[in-house]
Design a protein around this motif. Structure first.
Motif, mmCIF file in Angstrom:
data_model
loop_
_atom_site.group_PDB
_atom_site.id
_atom_site.type_symbol
_atom_site.label_atom_id
_atom_site.label_comp_id
_atom_site.label_asym_id
_atom_site.label_seq_id
_atom_site.Cartn_x
_atom_site.Cartn_y
_atom_site.Cartn_z
ATOM 1 N N ASP A 11 33.897 41.544 30.292
ATOM 2 C CA ASP A 11 32.578 41.373 30.901
ATOM 3 C C ASP A 11 32.805 40.794 32.302
ATOM 4 O OD1 ASP A 11 29.889 41.276 31.329
ATOM 5 O OD2 ASP A 11 29.537 39.485 30.127
ATOM 6 N N LEU A 12 32.600 41.633 33.336
ATOM 7 C CA LEU A 12 32.858 41.216 34.708
ATOM 8 C C LEU A 12 31.556 41.211 35.503
ATOM 9 C CD1 LEU A 12 36.054 43.365 35.426
ATOM 10 C CD2 LEU A 12 35.953 40.995 34.613
ATOM 11 N N SER A 13 31.411 40.216 36.357
ATOM 12 C CA SER A 13 30.236 40.152 37.222
ATOM 13 C C SER A 13 30.695 40.167 38.677
ATOM 14 C CB SER A 13 29.417 38.886 36.938
ATOM 15 O OG SER A 13 30.192 37.723 37.176
ATOM 16 N N PHE A 14 29.865 40.738 39.549
ATOM 17 C CA PHE A 14 30.199 40.851 40.962
ATOM 18 C C PHE A 14 29.251 39.992 41.795
ATOM 19 C CE2 PHE A 14 31.003 45.410 39.473
ATOM 20 C CZ PHE A 14 32.282 45.107 39.031
ATOM 21 N N GLU A 15 29.831 39.221 42.693
ATOM 22 C CA GLU A 15 29.033 38.463 43.655
ATOM 23 C C GLU A 15 29.149 39.046 45.058
ATOM 24 O OE1 GLU A 15 30.203 34.393 43.373
ATOM 25 O OE2 GLU A 15 29.596 34.206 41.249
ATOM 26 N N HIS A 16 30.153 39.903 45.250
ATOM 27 C CA HIS A 16 30.383 40.511 46.549
ATOM 28 C C HIS A 16 30.776 41.974 46.349
ATOM 29 C CE1 HIS A 16 30.522 36.361 48.010
ATOM 30 N NE2 HIS A 16 31.343 36.125 47.001
ATOM 31 N N ALA A 17 30.418 42.826 47.306
ATOM 32 C CA ALA A 17 30.723 44.250 47.194
ATOM 33 C C ALA A 17 30.940 44.847 48.583
ATOM 34 C CB ALA A 17 29.587 44.981 46.481
ATOM 35 N N TYR A 18 31.946 45.717 48.678
ATOM 36 C CA TYR A 18 32.272 46.346 49.954
ATOM 37 C C TYR A 18 32.668 47.805 49.734
ATOM 38 C CZ TYR A 18 32.839 41.404 51.134
ATOM 39 O OH TYR A 18 32.628 40.054 51.291
ATOM 40 N N CYS A 19 32.340 48.644 50.705
ATOM 41 C CA CYS A 19 32.844 50.011 50.771
ATOM 42 C C CYS A 19 33.688 50.126 52.037
ATOM 43 C CB CYS A 19 31.712 51.032 50.837
ATOM 44 S SG CYS A 19 30.890 51.355 49.273
ATOM 45 N N ALA A 171 36.055 39.422 54.346
ATOM 46 C CA ALA A 171 35.553 39.704 53.002
ATOM 47 C C ALA A 171 35.960 38.612 52.016
ATOM 48 C CB ALA A 171 36.074 41.051 52.516
ATOM 49 N N ASN A 172 35.059 38.313 51.097
ATOM 50 C CA ASN A 172 35.342 37.376 50.005
ATOM 51 C C ASN A 172 35.870 38.190 48.830
ATOM 52 O OD1 ASN A 172 35.141 35.661 47.717
ATOM 53 N ND2 ASN A 172 33.640 34.401 48.783
ATOM 54 N N LEU A 173 37.135 37.965 48.453
ATOM 55 C CA LEU A 173 37.761 38.777 47.422
ATOM 56 C C LEU A 173 37.875 38.025 46.102
ATOM 57 C CD1 LEU A 173 40.488 40.641 49.490
ATOM 58 C CD2 LEU A 173 38.166 41.368 48.909
ATOM 59 N N LYS A 175 35.399 37.782 42.465
ATOM 60 C CA LYS A 175 34.235 38.385 41.817
ATOM 61 C C LYS A 175 33.660 39.483 42.725
ATOM 62 C CE LYS A 175 32.874 34.611 38.755
ATOM 63 N NZ LYS A 175 33.262 35.386 37.557
ATOM 64 N N THR A 176 34.567 40.363 43.100
ATOM 65 C CA THR A 176 34.264 41.349 44.137
ATOM 66 C C THR A 176 34.660 42.750 43.693
ATOM 67 O OG1 THR A 176 34.628 39.680 45.856
ATOM 68 C CG2 THR A 176 34.755 42.000 46.533
ATOM 69 N N VAL A 177 33.838 43.723 44.052
ATOM 70 C CA VAL A 177 34.165 45.130 43.839
ATOM 71 C C VAL A 177 34.329 45.786 45.198
ATOM 72 C CG1 VAL A 177 31.714 45.748 43.603
ATOM 73 C CG2 VAL A 177 33.465 47.312 42.747
ATOM 74 N N VAL A 178 35.399 46.578 45.346
ATOM 75 C CA VAL A 178 35.677 47.256 46.615
ATOM 76 C C VAL A 178 35.892 48.738 46.370
ATOM 77 C CG1 VAL A 178 37.191 47.416 48.623
ATOM 78 C CG2 VAL A 178 36.747 45.175 47.574
ATOM 79 N N TYR A 179 35.063 49.561 46.988
ATOM 80 C CA TYR A 179 35.270 51.013 46.990
ATOM 81 C C TYR A 179 36.202 51.307 48.164
ATOM 82 C CZ TYR A 179 31.763 52.211 43.436
ATOM 83 O OH TYR A 179 31.077 52.360 42.258
ATOM 84 N N CYS A 180 37.423 51.752 47.858
ATOM 85 C CA CYS A 180 38.505 51.762 48.844
ATOM 86 C C CYS A 180 38.600 53.017 49.686
ATOM 87 C CB CYS A 180 39.836 51.541 48.136
ATOM 88 S SG CYS A 180 39.993 49.912 47.386
#
Length: 217
Positions: A11-19, A171-173, A175-180
């Motif tokens: 169970d993962l939660s994201f606080e930051h997100a980047y593309c 970027a804050n890495l 709790k973060t998801v990154v579309y690379c």
């Protein structure tokens, strides 16, 4: 958000997100692509690569997304998730409104939900053969599936360069998801009823899959 890691559930939660956009490894090809898009009315990026900071609520695991407008499409992306000391790799689609893209790339990305797969791998399990991972996507139009994208991740900037770009951006890495980044289209943009993608690890004979429908509001 719930993911499968083998037989384990996370169970993962994201606080930051980047593309990360314009992340092709061949800079000349990237610049040529920018010129192609410019001819279609898409503004040039401020930098290569370009980092887009997004809201985490955009990232979804539903089987269907709703969009506004007639011209939107997905892009198969390799995704890295940062959770404390752990890093995971999965598959996503950077679904984007192509009409709004001619006005603002950032706004066009913020408008659409970003589908993300339910399975993931540990980063260290693919780190040594990262470049050999393959991305494929397909679009469905009039009930028929057509190959839309296909290439190895070696066409995208090396992982270390991606992280360097994120750090330069601030970027804050955690709790973060990154579309690379994505791979080239086979035959131009399509605006499908359904979209599906695969992240293939031929070294370990594993595949992560993603499929969703597109409904117009």
């Amino acid at each position: 958000m719930e993911f499968k890691l083998g037989y384990e559930k996370l169970d993962l939660s994201f606080e930051h997100a980047y593309c990360i956009g314009y992340s092709g490894r061949d800079v000349n090809k990237t610049k040529a692509h920018i010129n192609e898009l410019k001819a279609l009315g898409v503004p040039e990026p401020d930098s290569i690569p370009e980092i887009y900071h997004l809201e985490p609520y955009l990232f979804r695991q539903e089987k269907n997304i709703s969009i506004i407008g007639e011209r939107s499409s997905g892009e198969a992306e390799i995704v890295v998730i940062f959770d404390g000391e752990n890093r995971y790799v999965t598959l996503g689609s950077d679904h984007t409104d192509r009409e709004l893209e001619t006005v603002s790339i950032h706004k066009s990305k913020q408008l659409c939900a970003k589908p993300i797969a339910q399975s993931l791998w540990k980063f260290e399990d693919v780190e040594k053969h990262w470049d050999d991972l393959e991305l494929r996507s397909y679009v469905q139009e009039d009930g028929e599936w057509t190959l839309y994208q296909e290439d190895k991740v070696s066409g995208i900037l090396p992982y270390e360069k991606l992280i360097e770009s994120l750090n330069e951006f601030g970027a804050n890495l955690n709790k973060t998801v990154v579309y690379c980044g994505t791979v080239p289209l086979v035959n131009g943009f399509k605006y499908p009823e359904k979209f599906k993608a695969e992240l293939v690890d031929s070294v370990q004979n594993k595949t992560i899959r993603l499929e969703y429908g597109v409904s117009k509001l």
